[in-house]
Design a protein around this motif. Structure first.
Motif, short mmCIF file in Angstrom:
data_model
loop_
_atom_site.label_atom_id
_atom_site.label_comp_id
_atom_site.label_asym_id
_atom_site.label_seq_id
_atom_site.Cartn_x
_atom_site.Cartn_y
_atom_site.Cartn_z
N THR A 251 21.72 -46.56 39.20
CA THR A 251 21.94 -45.47 38.07
C THR A 251 23.04 -46.07 37.55
O THR A 251 23.33 -45.92 36.21
N THR A 252 24.03 -46.37 38.21
CA THR A 252 25.23 -47.11 37.46
C THR A 252 25.17 -48.04 36.57
O THR A 252 25.72 -48.06 35.60
N ALA A 253 24.18 -48.96 36.91
CA ALA A 253 23.99 -50.41 36.15
C ALA A 253 23.10 -49.67 34.77
O ALA A 253 23.56 -50.02 33.73
N GLU B 226 24.84 -55.11 40.95
CA GLU B 226 24.11 -54.44 39.81
C GLU B 226 22.88 -55.66 39.30
O GLU B 226 21.93 -54.89 38.90
N GLN C 164 22.03 -45.63 43.92
CA GLN C 164 23.35 -45.09 43.14
C GLN C 164 23.68 -46.35 42.08
O GLN C 164 24.40 -46.54 41.00
N ILE C 165 23.44 -47.64 42.82
CA ILE C 165 23.55 -48.97 42.24
C ILE C 165 22.70 -49.06 40.85
O ILE C 165 23.27 -49.36 39.96
N LEU D 143 23.36 -46.73 32.99
CA LEU D 143 24.28 -46.02 32.64
C LEU D 143 25.32 -47.13 31.98
O LEU D 143 25.67 -46.73 30.56
N LYS D 144 25.78 -48.27 32.49
CA LYS D 144 26.50 -49.17 31.82
C LYS D 144 25.66 -49.64 30.46
O LYS D 144 26.37 -49.74 29.49
#
Length: 66
Positions: free
Chosen positions: A49-51, A16, A46-47, A53-54
């Motif tokens: 977006t996840t990062a 990330e 996806q990676i 959001l975190k």
């Protein structure tokens, strides 16, 4: 704020952090990052977006307490 962001980013996974660095600092496209890391553009998305959001969640939790 900047110190908090640095701390939050350092808490992300290595993959990330790499995606964030390549996208925002090196200004590579998701497709280019995929070629560098050898995964698909959609997986990079996806990676990323996840990062993000975190990062947002951690910032919200830090600043909603004040």
């Amino acid at each position: 704020l900047l110190d908090n962001i640095v701390e939050i980013i350092s808490g992300l996974s290595e993959q990330e952090r790499l995606v964030i660095a390549l996208y925002y600092y090196e200004e590579l496209t998701l497709k280019e990052i995929g070629l560098v890391i050898k995964v698909s553009e959609s997986r990079i998305s996806q990676i990323h977006t996840t990062a993000i959001l975190k990062i947002r969640a951690r910032l919200r939790s830090l600043y909603s307490k004040t």
